[in-house]
Design a protein around this motif. Structure first.
Motif, PDB file in Angstrom:
ATOM      1  N   GLU A   1       0.830  -1.208   0.000  1.00  0.00           N
ATOM      2  CA  GLU A   1       0.000   0.000   0.000  1.00  0.00           C
ATOM      3  C   GLU A   1       0.865   1.258   0.000  1.00  0.00           C
ATOM      4  O   GLU A   1       0.603   2.207  -0.743  1.00  0.00           O
ATOM      5  N   ARG A   2       1.901   1.243   0.825  1.00  0.00           N
ATOM      6  CA  ARG A   2       2.745   2.441   0.944  1.00  0.00           C
ATOM      7  C   ARG A   2       3.525   2.711  -0.339  1.00  0.00           C
ATOM      8  O   ARG A   2       3.583   3.857  -0.813  1.00  0.00           O
TER       9      ARG A   2
ATOM     10  N   SER B   1       2.930   1.454  -3.420  1.00  0.00           N
ATOM     11  CA  SER B   1       2.013   1.668  -4.553  1.00  0.00           C
ATOM     12  C   SER B   1       1.526   3.103  -4.591  1.00  0.00           C
ATOM     13  O   SER B   1       1.343   3.682  -5.676  1.00  0.00           O
ATOM     14  N   ALA B   2       1.328   3.693  -3.421  1.00  0.00           N
ATOM     15  CA  ALA B   2       0.885   5.086  -3.354  1.00  0.00           C
ATOM     16  C   ALA B   2       1.934   6.033  -3.940  1.00  0.00           C
ATOM     17  O   ALA B   2       1.611   7.158  -4.347  1.00  0.00           O
ATOM     18  N   LYS B   3       3.187   5.567  -3.994  1.00  0.00           N
ATOM     19  CA  LYS B   3       4.260   6.376  -4.579  1.00  0.00           C
ATOM     20  C   LYS B   3       4.470   6.059  -6.052  1.00  0.00           C
ATOM     21  O   LYS B   3       5.404   6.567  -6.673  1.00  0.00           O
TER      22      LYS B   3
END
Length: 339
Positions: A52-53, A55-57
């Motif tokens: 999640e972390r 992928s958000a980038k």
């Protein structure tokens, strides 16, 4: 077949032990530099949070829950990589486990468990990776060993034994793949003491909290070595000049190194009153809380001149630089220990 590795940004990496320490630093740095990563670990919650972390980038990342001591679980990583990215170009065997305590204190079943993870986990990954990379015309297998591949240390006998075994396995695999002409680069990374949660994750049989002996380096130093090896065939890379110095000293003066261990080996691996985060304690058989760095109060170097020289292709210069100061360093450490 000549070994031809893709630029890192064009690669897909499988990284085991990807939710903690060196593996986490490698996954983060690889995706930041444009590579895709299949992150592998036992800790499903930590894997999902990592996906999640990153992928958000905008990172390209897939995850796979696996205990590397289980060959079937390791084999199941390949279809995940194929489904997400069409396969992989580099496999990083990084997952590890350890204990603190004498060889006699550590139960035999715990010795076996450390071997199951550290040796058989690397064997499983290497076999699976080689099989897949042959179908792609080559690639890289990178095994994370230790300076303890060169020199054993008191209180970590099972871990040292596995790292010696990993070095032998890595060297044998490299020769066999070269003989075959498989086009697969095989690199052994030898970190020194790295500021990861390893002392907290290790099962402890000592009467004080375990720690790593100085000098410590940040896990990003190991990630730097790993990612360099993804695109540049190298036999061995030492991550941290302090560890390289220890290895050189052990080869030049093994009995003197034994004497240092007798005097200070246990003390340098204990940190009374600073056990770190209890949520991380003892992940030998089951995952515990993961993190990039350890939670004990330590000082860690953010870079390694010795590694940069090796990357430049001048390993003998490293030997010359560090070997000349070995005797002085040993004498100073012995004097400090006796005081």
């Amino acid at each position: 077949m000549a070994i031809k590795l893709k630029p890192l940004r064009e690669q897909v990496l499988v990284v085991t032990g990807a939710t903690s320490g060196n593996g986490l630093a490698t996954a983060e740095a690889a995706t930041a530099r444009g590579a895709a990563v299949v992150a592998v670990a036992r800790n499903q919650a930590a894997l999902e949070a990592l996906r999640e972390r990153l992928s958000a980038k905008g990172a390209r990342i897939a995850i796979c829950v696996a205990d590397v001591s289980d060959l079937a679980a390791v084999e199941a990583i390949v279809p995940v990589a194929v489904a997400a990215f069409g396969g992989f170009d580099t496999w990083v065997n990084n997952a590890g486990a350890g204990t603190y305590g004498t060889v006699e204190q550590v139960p035999v079943e715990d010795h076996r468990r450390v071997f199951d993870v550290n040796y058989f986990g690397v064997l499983h990954g290497s076999l699976v990776a080689a099989r897949h990379l042959r179908t792609r015309g080559g690639g890289a297998i990178i095994n994370v060993g230790s300076i303890l591949s060169d020199r054993a240390i008191v209180q970590q006998g099972p871990y040292c034994a596995t790292k010696h075994a990993v070095q032998a396995l890595t060297d044998t695999l490299r020769m066999e793949l070269e003989q075959e002409g498989a086009g697969i680069s095989v690199t052994l990374i030898k970190p020194g003491a790295i500021d990861t949660p390893f002392p907290e994750h290790a099962r402890n049989f000592m009467n004080a909290a375990p720690s790593l002996p100085p000098p410590l380096y940040a896990p990003e130093v190991v990630a730097d070595a790993i990612l360099f090896a993804c695109a540049h065939p190298r036999r061995t890379l030492y991550a941290g000049g302090g560890g390289l110095l220890s290895s050189l000293l052990a080869r030049a003066a093994p009995r003197l190194t034994d004497a240092i261990m007798d005097v200070a080996g246990t003390r340098l691996q204990q940190k009374p009153g600073d056990a770190g985060d209890p949520a991380r304690r003892d992940n030998l058989y089951h995952p515990r809380a993961d993190a990039l760095r350890g939670s004990q109060t330590v000082r860690a170097r953010s870079s390694s001149v010795a590694l940069q020289i090796q990357k430049a292709g001048s390993p003998m210069l490293v030997v010359g630089m560090l070997g000349g100061g070995a005797a002085l360093a040993v004498a100073a450490r012995m004097l400090r220990a006796r005081r």
